[in-house]
Write an enzyme that holds these catalytic residues in place. Structure first.
Site, PDB file in Angstrom:
ATOM      1  CG  HIS A   1      -5.508 -34.740  14.919  1.00  0.00           C
ATOM      2  ND1 HIS A   1      -5.657 -35.502  13.769  1.00  0.00           N
ATOM      3  CD2 HIS A   1      -4.453 -35.276  15.587  1.00  0.00           C
ATOM      4  CE1 HIS A   1      -4.753 -36.464  13.769  1.00  0.00           C
ATOM      5  NE2 HIS A   1      -4.002 -36.343  14.845  1.00  0.00           N
TER       6      HIS A   1
ATOM      7  CB  SER B   1     -18.175  -6.142  12.093  1.00  0.00           C
ATOM      8  OG  SER B   1     -19.576  -6.347  11.997  1.00  0.00           O
TER       9      SER B   1
END
Length: 485
Positions: A160, A290
């Site tokens: 999970h 970036s």
């Protein structure tokens, strides 16, 4: 405002990035016009050779003329013929006949358009699988080497996406490998299940060939067998309409879509691990992550795989719908759709396999980061071990459980409310109640004691399942891959 360039300027018109930006030259060629129409001519040659061998009045000179012009394709003439005739196969029949005047009368003898169209598609699909399979095997091989190297390195497991019991870096990689091994098997099966459409005529009844051979059924069957063998297939479909069943395309595209799902899962895991700074894909010296944030190391290769894998997974919807609406012996609403989806599926699979190979050859592991994360979570996981050790030293389980509950909640508050490190073990050391096991704490907190049989599972899995599956591809395992973009 930019103006459009001349019509022959490739930059002035749309080009699929699958070919212009990403796919390998060999897969691009496999779906090229030159491969397609060159295969058409070879199929016409196979048909003429087989018909001649079975007694039809076809001369050696006609056969030789066809052989000499297999790749002498006047594409400009073919385009002009197709514009005039509105029929691609007849345009190429006329173009082939133009350079083979002696053989003109026997080219395409008894055949329908799908003789060249469908049979070529089956050849291209087979050859596409033959290009993909070694690439998939190379990815599995690189990941197997990675799994072997890190078979013993403990890491925090997640269920999970919440901290769970420890596993190892190598064992987690084996989860990826197992999916890819299933894909390898499925691609091999789909390739080997392909049959040739063969020589079946306009509605699949072979009526035109039965007429050519004056009702001799055995010669018609032998013609089908001979042409099938010449094309490199062991079997032909026994029954067809005008086309081979479009369910074949579903089978082909399903295994490619399944491969896309596997790679999407793998690359999503790598992207999550990159965020945790535990494992990163290769990042080149001059690579920019970036334009605004110079420090970033974005997992662009894994993101590309996920992006393209999503496209690959959706393409299977096309053949599902196409097969469902093929009326009776065939309709032509399959044609334009198949020109797009079949090529794009193989081109996309080719791209993501090449990209994943590049990733798998340069994965970077950061053991200190992994170790730090384990230290944050392992103390809570070790509580049961501490309780058992105290019981063995003469303590009462219920008393021990209550003390650990209190100490663990205090440590959790430090982590969650104060942003501090997990100090649960320090609290245990400071509590005189736990004096009997203080000397055991280091061994009780050894991460390798929490990974179960993960290292042994890695070794057994690689030896018994993975390496044997790669044996057919051993000669094609060499060489690293560099991405063009």
């Amino acid at each position: 405002m930019a103006t459009a360039g001349p019509e022959d300027d490739a930059l002035a018109r749309y080009r699929s990035p699958l070919v212009s930006r990403y796919a390998s030259a060999e897969m691009g060629f496999n779906f090229s016009e030159r491969k397609k129409f060159g295969t058409w001519r070879r199929l016409w040659l196979y048909l003429a050779q087989a018909e001649k061998s079975l007694g039809l009045p076809i001369t050696d000179e006609q056969i030789q003329e066809m052989e000499a012009n297999l790749d002498n394709i006047d594409f400009k003439m073919a385009a002009e013929e197709e514009k005039k005739l509105r029929h691609d196969v007849m345009a190429h029949v006329h173009t082939f006949a133009h350079c083979c005047p002696k053989a003109a009368a026997i080219i395409h003898l008894g055949a329908t358009s799908c003789y060249v169209g469908d049979n070529t598609d089956l050849i291209v699909l087979r050859d596409g699988f033959n290009l993909l399979l070694p690439k998939l095997a190379r990815v599995i091989n690189r990941l197997a080497d990675f799994a072997e190297k890190y078979a013993d390195l403990p890491t925090l497991g997640f269920t999970h996406y919440q901290p769970a019991q420890l596993t190892t870096v190598g064992k987690r990689c084996c989860l990826w490998i197992q999916d890819l091994c299933m894909d390898l098997h499925n691609l091999e099966r789909a390739r080997d299940d392909l049959r040739f459409r063969g020589v079946k005529g306009t509605t699949g009844t072979q009526a035109s060939f039965l007429q050519l051979f004056e009702g001799d059924h055995s010669k018609v069957e032998e013609l089908d067998r001979l042409v099938t063998a010449k094309a490199g297939f062991k079997r032909a479909y026994m029954v067809t309409g005008q086309t081979y069943s479009r369910k074949v395309d579903i089978e082909v595209m399903s295994v490619l879509a399944s491969l896309g799902a596997s790679i999407h899962k793998i690359c999503t895991d790598i992207r999550l691990l990159a965020n945790l700074k535990e494992i990163e894909e290769p990042f080149e010296k001059d690579q920019i992550g970036s334009s605004a944030m110079p420090y970033k190391r974005n997992p662009m290769r894994s993101e590309r795989c996920c992006s393209l894998a999503r496209h690959l997974m959706t393409l299977v919807l096309d053949p599902l719908q196409t097969a469902s609406v093929q009326w009776f012996e065939r309709t032509l609403d399959d044609s334009a759709n198949r020109r797009v989806c079949l090529a794009e599926a193989f081109l996309t699979a080719d791209i993501i396999l090449s990209t994943l190979q590049n990733i798998s050859e340069g994965l970077v592991v950061y053991p200190k980061v992994i170790e730090r994360r384990i230290r944050q979570e392992l103390p809570f996981m070790a509580t049961e071990n501490i309780i058992m050790a105290m019981v063995k030293a003469g303590g009462n389980r219920q008393d021990c459980h209550e003390r650990i509950r209190v100490l663990s909640q205090q440590a959790a508050a430090v982590v969650k409310q104060e942003g501090g490190d997990n100090d649960f073990i320090a609290r245990v050391r400071a509590d005189p109640y736990f004096n009997p096991i203080h000397k055991q704490l280091e061994s009780l907190l050894d991460p390798s004691s929490f990974t179960g049989r993960a290292p042994q599972q890695v070794a057994k899995f690689l030896k018994e399942e993975v390496r044997p599956a790669l044996i057919p591809y051993q000669s094609q395992m060499g060489g690293k891959i560099e991405l063009a973009l």
